[in-house]
Design an enzyme around this catalytic site. Structure first.
Site, PDB file in Angstrom:
ATOM      1  N   ASP A 343       0.918  -1.247   0.020  1.00 21.63           N
ATOM      2  CA  ASP A 343       0.045  -0.259  -0.243  1.00 21.63           C
ATOM      3  C   ASP A 343       0.767   1.259   0.002  1.00 21.63           C
ATOM      4  O   ASP A 343       1.970   1.147   0.072  1.00 21.63           O
ATOM      5  CB  ASP A 343      -0.878   0.074   1.285  1.00 21.63           C
ATOM      6  CG  ASP A 343      -1.963   1.109   1.246  1.00 21.63           C
ATOM      7  OD1 ASP A 343      -2.248   1.660   0.100  1.00 21.63           O
ATOM      8  OD2 ASP A 343      -2.087   1.765   2.668  1.00 21.63           O
ATOM      9  N   LYS A 344       0.325   2.332  -0.187  1.00 25.90           N
ATOM     10  CA  LYS A 344       1.230   3.778  -0.221  1.00 25.90           C
ATOM     11  C   LYS A 344       0.872   4.516   0.843  1.00 25.90           C
ATOM     12  O   LYS A 344       1.958   4.420   1.931  1.00 25.90           O
ATOM     13  CB  LYS A 344       0.844   4.459  -1.581  1.00 25.90           C
ATOM     14  CG  LYS A 344       1.548   5.829  -1.699  1.00 25.90           C
ATOM     15  CD  LYS A 344       1.097   6.787  -2.661  1.00 25.90           C
ATOM     16  CE  LYS A 344      -0.435   7.386  -2.223  1.00 25.90           C
ATOM     17  NZ  LYS A 344      -0.200   8.459  -1.154  1.00 25.90           N
ATOM     18  N   THR A 345      -0.233   4.786   1.281  1.00 19.91           N
ATOM     19  CA  THR A 345      -0.476   5.766   2.509  1.00 19.91           C
ATOM     20  C   THR A 345      -0.248   5.014   3.588  1.00 19.91           C
ATOM     21  O   THR A 345      -1.014   3.898   3.797  1.00 19.91           O
ATOM     22  CB  THR A 345      -1.788   6.650   2.355  1.00 19.91           C
ATOM     23  OG1 THR A 345      -1.837   6.954   1.015  1.00 19.91           O
ATOM     24  CG2 THR A 345      -2.177   7.397   3.207  1.00 19.91           C
ATOM     25  N   PHE A 450     -13.079  18.497  -7.404  1.00 16.53           N
ATOM     26  CA  PHE A 450     -12.013  17.688  -8.204  1.00 16.53           C
ATOM     27  C   PHE A 450     -12.574  16.452  -8.547  1.00 16.53           C
ATOM     28  O   PHE A 450     -13.336  15.694  -8.001  1.00 16.53           O
ATOM     29  CB  PHE A 450     -11.019  17.744  -7.315  1.00 16.53           C
ATOM     30  CG  PHE A 450      -9.817  16.548  -7.990  1.00 16.53           C
ATOM     31  CD1 PHE A 450      -8.721  16.971  -8.789  1.00 16.53           C
ATOM     32  CD2 PHE A 450      -9.924  15.205  -7.852  1.00 16.53           C
ATOM     33  CE1 PHE A 450      -8.010  16.305  -9.188  1.00 16.53           C
ATOM     34  CE2 PHE A 450      -8.969  14.158  -8.370  1.00 16.53           C
ATOM     35  CZ  PHE A 450      -7.999  14.826  -9.182  1.00 16.53           C
ATOM     36  N   ARG A 504       5.446  17.055  -5.323  1.00 13.15           N
ATOM     37  CA  ARG A 504       3.988  16.837  -5.730  1.00 13.15           C
ATOM     38  C   ARG A 504       3.652  18.184  -6.489  1.00 13.15           C
ATOM     39  O   ARG A 504       3.750  19.164  -5.535  1.00 13.15           O
ATOM     40  CB  ARG A 504       2.863  16.322  -4.829  1.00 13.15           C
ATOM     41  CG  ARG A 504       3.225  14.872  -4.219  1.00 13.15           C
ATOM     42  CD  ARG A 504       2.328  14.800  -2.959  1.00 13.15           C
ATOM     43  NE  ARG A 504       0.966  14.812  -3.342  1.00 13.15           N
ATOM     44  CZ  ARG A 504       0.068  13.954  -2.687  1.00 13.15           C
ATOM     45  NH1 ARG A 504       0.390  13.124  -1.698  1.00 13.15           N
ATOM     46  NH2 ARG A 504      -1.215  14.426  -2.830  1.00 13.15           N
ATOM     47  N   GLY A 585      -5.378   3.053  -3.542  1.00 15.49           N
ATOM     48  CA  GLY A 585      -6.567   3.797  -3.649  1.00 15.49           C
ATOM     49  C   GLY A 585      -6.334   5.169  -4.094  1.00 15.49           C
ATOM     50  O   GLY A 585      -7.543   5.839  -4.443  1.00 15.49           O
ATOM     51  N   ASP A 711      -1.514  -1.187   5.971  1.00 10.60           N
ATOM     52  CA  ASP A 711      -1.856  -0.587   7.170  1.00 10.60           C
ATOM     53  C   ASP A 711      -3.199  -0.356   7.517  1.00 10.60           C
ATOM     54  O   ASP A 711      -3.668  -0.183   8.608  1.00 10.60           O
ATOM     55  CB  ASP A 711      -0.949   0.754   7.616  1.00 10.60           C
ATOM     56  CG  ASP A 711      -1.583   1.809   6.811  1.00 10.60           C
ATOM     57  OD1 ASP A 711      -1.750   1.633   5.671  1.00 10.60           O
ATOM     58  OD2 ASP A 711      -1.520   2.893   7.704  1.00 10.60           O
ATOM     59  N   ASN A 714      -8.590  -1.292   4.316  1.00 15.79           N
ATOM     60  CA  ASN A 714      -8.679  -1.696   2.783  1.00 15.79           C
ATOM     61  C   ASN A 714      -7.630  -2.440   2.216  1.00 15.79           C
ATOM     62  O   ASN A 714      -7.636  -3.160   1.221  1.00 15.79           O
ATOM     63  CB  ASN A 714      -8.685  -0.159   2.060  1.00 15.79           C
ATOM     64  CG  ASN A 714      -7.314   0.670   2.375  1.00 15.79           C
ATOM     65  OD1 ASN A 714      -6.743   0.499   3.512  1.00 15.79           O
ATOM     66  ND2 ASN A 714      -6.579   1.015   1.328  1.00 15.79           N
TER      67      ASN A 714
END
Length: 1004
Positions: A343-345, A450, A504, A585, A711, A714
């Site tokens: 996962d990323k976040t 957005f 970013r 996600g 973590d 999801n």
């Protein structure tokens, strides 16, 4: 609940609100657990052996098989029952959580499991939604609220949800209790991003029909933020909620080593049945597959798992968290990982943003001590008006909400002493939060939210002078083409520079409206937002009409703080031959930016994008650009530049929409492209899609070993699907940790877990399994050879006591201690040289060749034991000092003595890391055997066949000479083979051992 009486409501049986993650109940535990255990080939095999011993007269007692089998079944049942009890305990905490529902004109406190479909539920600030709710009202006049869905899709940003106007005004419990409405919704499904709702509201005897969009649905697991309270009606409950539908059912995982052992059992069993009568020799030769092997393996896994928790290198001091082992059955699997899905976040990043740089009107600025400092000496004097507009755009173009920690009796964010309370910022994007905290207000008229298609968001504000302004920000690919003026070329260069630094990026632009233009825009927005059909398409058209003819102001660069040593860990995994896939996600741009900054994607890597494909034709067209598919059966006959180009590495970016299409009919083509890419990034992924990607790799022809790490809730389905699941003890709750096989505090600990613990566990268990088969081949082969001398009469070569205690007492402890403490290479060397992980990949130490070597070695030693003893002692039967003759028990005892010493010394040859415990059990096992054999002369042991046999054997000098000669002859060949291979064909691990010894000698 009150339902309409107009025939619209059709009574249905809905699921209750209980969440069930356990596997057993009190009533089905015994039969279900026994069924699960006897599905194992080994347990079923030993059960058959036990039954045969009960039915016929056998050389050994049924207790020799029944007692160990009962022990293994009992211990395993207790362990699995305890693990399931922990799951029941966690479920009860969730299901028993207190909630408030509207009933009989008031708020009633009840438990979460008692909520039913149609109940109106009250949720307060910072509470988690207990069911999937349709928002009815909030403490705000417009019926809006803010939620974070970090535990669902990994995004910690704040999302705004709004109730329909007809119910938003119902802010009291009394008014809500009088509400009469029908909600029409689709059947429960796992897709987090797909909703279809309609509501019929009956108010003041009027029938109103209103469509409900995703902005009205609050999912279970999300958390309410920056809103005092909300009221919502339950539409999906329990196991029908989207969070529960994205969970994968808990299944028992088994390691590759365990499956390999299951493969060997029927193979060896078949050989014995072929060469001998089934009932006569089945029991006699069952010791070749001893149940003590499974007892030893279970003990090794259980005791060995404590070393992970005791490892101080896996201890995180800031949070006071140690590594956890939830499933000890997969320890050796840590040494066989080929793919890591992360996962990323919260796993790779801390999700903490910091403003770093910006470009204003073509001039680049850096943030230094809270101030914007221009880089170098700009040729043009700064345009004050443009700078002011840029900062206004940054301050105004966002969805940030401010909340102050108020004390009782305080009015607003001010304390009685005039000092401001600390402000808490909530935003729909972490970028926005960082930018607003760095800058610092106009009357807000409209927000153009957005969406991933536009890749931008906008606000329309009114200045103090009454001027209407549009401020827009988004990805450079969506802003620059729509800009007609400003420093476009310079800004594009600065954006590229920001991206190269891993920042970013966002571009900022604005547009002025005349009164006539604004009136037209307001009319179009109102019509689109109140449309009953094709509302999303009409809104997109209006947004595109508004966001055009922009004037570029500049760009920003925000740093997403990575966890410590993430780059080094990913690079080490790559050196170890492990491919890393990031499944998140999060939005496409954010995910790519983080992949670049963490080293998952390199700057020189050719990034291939497979995003926003909604039809099979466009998807296949893209895939065929990189992989040529020919033939009627879709056989890959030739590959394009992915395989031809061995210099440029390729990375693939795919989103959830395109992935769904790819997994329908183009799996082979998609997987071939993925395997030829060095890194893969999947964004906008639903939780169940993560599990599908893992399953796709697991079931591919190569059958690679997969590891998933995350973590949040999801990530649970992905963690459960992978061969090895690792939970990060992060900020998104404990769902991932509870459902994982292992839990660590930080991503950087993964390298130590795989390269050191995984390496050691695999080497230990591989040697343990093969050594067990080796020593039992040595044990049972002389018994078979003896049958040629006793006319296959089932006469045993060894006494029944020796048959029983060989695997239990005489040879069990040395291999058990080896499997717990062996370190063939120093841990620091393994962690600093990830390439050594390749030496054990693909089950290298437990494949056909190593197993064949150990088996042949066992047969060789067995022949030397038997025929060596026969040649040295068998012909001359009067070598005893008192003139007595050798008997069959004396001959068998000689063979058994040589065997015990040889197999124990063989274990000593395999040991590289000697401790006092190794010395004690190795030499102590041999001493114990001699002491026990000497004690067999005692009358109360009831071993009349062996009375004084061992004493007479040791009284012969020829017997001592035979023992020493046979042991040396057996081990000499093995020592020569080890020396030749180490000098002629050394592995990377053996080279590392030599280098370590050389370094130690230099230090001395």
């Amino acid at each position: 609940n009150r339902f309409p009486q107009h025939g619209h409501y059709v009574p249905q049986k809905f699921a209750d609100n209980r969440i069930i993650s356990s596997k057993y109940t009190v009533w089905n535990f015994v039969p279900k657990n026994l069924f699960e255990q006897f599905r194992r080939v080994a347990n079923f095999y030993f059960l058959i052996i036990f039954l045969v011993q009960l039915m016929i007269d056998t050389p050994t007692s049924p207790i020799t098989s029944g007692l160990p089998l009962f022990f293994v079944i009992t211990v395993t049942a207790i362990k699995q029952g305890y693990e399931d009890w922990l799951r029941h305990k966690a479920d009860n905490e969730v299901n028993g959580a207190p909630v408030y529902v509207v009933r009989s004109g008031g708020l009633v406190k009840t438990r979460s499991k008692n909520i039913r479909v149609g109940d109106i539920v009250r949720v307060a600030k910072d509470e988690t939604f207990p069911v999937d709710l349709v928002l009815l009202s909030s403490d705000r006049v417009d019926g809006s609220c803010h939620v974070t869905t970090a535990s669902l899709d990994g995004e910690t940003n704040l999302k705004t949800h709004v109730a329909v106007p007809e119910t938003a005004v119902l802010q009291s419990v009394a008014n809500l209790d009088k509400l009469v409405a029908v909600i029409e919704c689709q059947q429960p499904e796992a897709d987090l991003y797909r909703y279809l709702f309609f509501t019929d509201v009956y108010m003041l005897r009027l029938f109103l029909f209103r469509p409900l969009g995703p902005e009205s649905l609050l999912l279970r697991g999300a958390r309410l933020k920056n809103t005092k309270e909300i009221f919502g009606v339950a539409v999906y409950t329990g196991m029908e909620t989207k969070m529960a539908l994205n969970y994968k059912s808990k299944s028992q995982k088994r390691s590759a080593v365990e499956k390999y052992v299951y493969f060997l059992i029927p193979l060896l069993f078949g050989k014995r049945v072929f060469i001998s009568d089934f009932l006569a020799f089945l029991v006699l030769y069952n010791f070749i597959i001893p149940i003590s092997l499974y007892v030893t393996v279970e003990m090794q896994k259980f005791l060995g798992s404590f070393f992970i928790g005791w490892d101080l290198d896996l201890y995180h001091e800031e949070t006071n968290q140690r590594a956890q082992v939830n499933t000890s059955d997969l320890n050796e699997e840590l040494g066989q990982v080929e793919y890591v899905f992360t996962d990323k976040t919260g796993t790779l990043t801390e999700n903490e943003m910091q403003f770093r740089e910006c470009s204003i009107n073509g001039i680049k600025y850096q943030e230094v001590n809270g101030k914007l400092t221009p880089e170098g000496f700009p040729e043009d004097s700064p345009d004050g008006n443009r700078h002011e507009l840029f900062l206004k755009a940054v301050c105004l173009c966002h969805t940030v909400q401010i909340n102050a920690d108020q004390t009782d009796g305080a009015d607003g964010p001010w304390h009685a002493n005039g000092i401001t309370a600390p402000l808490e910022y909530y935003a729909s994007s972490p970028d926005e939060k960082a930018l607003v905290e760095a800058a610092s207000r106009y009357k807000l008229l409209h927000v153009l939210e957005f969406d991933p298609n536009r890749r931008r968001m906008s606000v329309i504000v009114e200045s103090p002078s009454g001027e209407k302004l549009l401020f827009t920000k988004g990805a450079e690919s969506s802003i620059l083409p729509r800009s007609k003026s400003g420093e476009i070329d310079k800004t594009r260069i600065h954006v590229d520079e920001f991206a190269l630094k891993g920042l970013r990026t966002l571009c900022v632009a604005y547009r002025r409206f005349t009164p006539e233009e604004y009136q037209e825009i307001g009319k179009r927005l109102h019509e689109a937002r109140t449309a009953l059909q094709q509302r999303e398409e009409r809104l997109a058209d209006v947004f595109n009409f508004i966001e055009r003819d922009l004037e570029l102001l500049g760009a920003t660069g925000v740093e997403d703080k990575l966890q410590e040593k993430v780059q080094e860990t990913i690079e080490a995994l790559r050196l170890a031959g492990i491919k890393v896939w990031v499944l998140t996600g999060d939005k496409h741009e954010t995910a790519v930016s983080v992949s670049l900054s963490c080293g998952h994607f390199h700057r020189t890597m050719n990034i291939l994008e497979l995003v926003q494909h909604k039809s099979d034709s466009t998807l296949v067209a893209f895939l065929k650009k990189y992989l040529l598919v020919t033939g009627t059966k879709s056989i890959f006959l030739s590959l394009n530049r992915i395989k031809e180009d061995h210099v440029i590495q390729h990375g693939l970016v795919v989103d959830g929409t395109s992935l769904s299409l790819a997994l329908r009919e183009h799996e082979k083509l998609f997987m071939e492209v993925c395997k030829n890419c060095s890194a893969v990034l999947c964004c906008r992924m639903a939780p169940l899609q993560k599990a599908k990607v893992v399953r796709l790799l697991k079931t591919s022809p190569e059958k690679p070993i997969t590891l998933a790490i995350g973590d949040g809730a999801n990530d649970v389905s992905m963690i459960q699907e992978a061969h090895v699941g690792i939970g990060i003890m992060g900020k998104e709750g404990r769902q991932a940790v509870r459902n994982s096989d292992y839990a660590i505090a930080r991503f950087k600990f993964l390298s130590k877990l795989l390269f050191v613990h995984g390496h050691f566990y695999y080497i230990r268990i591989a040697t343990l399994v093969q050594y067990f088969f080796y020593k039992n081949v040595c044990f049972i082969t002389p018994q078979f050879l003896y049958q040629f001398f006793c006319l296959f009469s089932q006469q045993t070569l060894y006494d029944s006591v020796y048959l029983t205690l060989y695997n239990i007492c005489f040879t069990s402890l040395p291999v058990l201690i080896y499997s717990l403490f062996e370190q063939h290479v120093h841990p620091h060397v393994l962690q600093s040289k990830p390439v050594l992980y390749r030496d054990i990949s693909k089950n290298a130490h437990l494949g056909f060749k190593p197993f064949l070597y150990w088996t042949i070695l066992g047969f060789f030693h067995a022949f030397v034991f038997f025929y060596g003893s026969y040649l040295l002692m068998g012909e001359d039967t009067s070598l005893l000092g008192n003139g007595q003759m050798f008997g069959n028990w004396t001959f068998g005892t000689l063979v058994f003595t040589v065997m015990v010493i040889t197999v124990t010394m063989k274990m000593a040859l395999e040991t590289h890391f000697w401790t006092w415990i190794n010395h004690f059990v190795t030499w102590g096992s041999i001493v114990f055997y001699f002491i026990f054999s000497l004690s067999m002369k005692l009358p109360f042991l009831h071993t009349q066949d062996m009375y004084f046999v061992f004493v007479q054997l040791l009284s012969s000098g020829s017997a001592w000479f035979a023992i020493i000669l046979i042991v040396v002859a057996c081990l000499f060949i093995d020592v020569v083979k080890k020396v030749l291979y180490r000098h002629l064909q050394p592995t990377s691990t053996e080279k590392a051992q030599v280098m370590l010894c050389f370094c130690i000698q230099l230090d001395q």
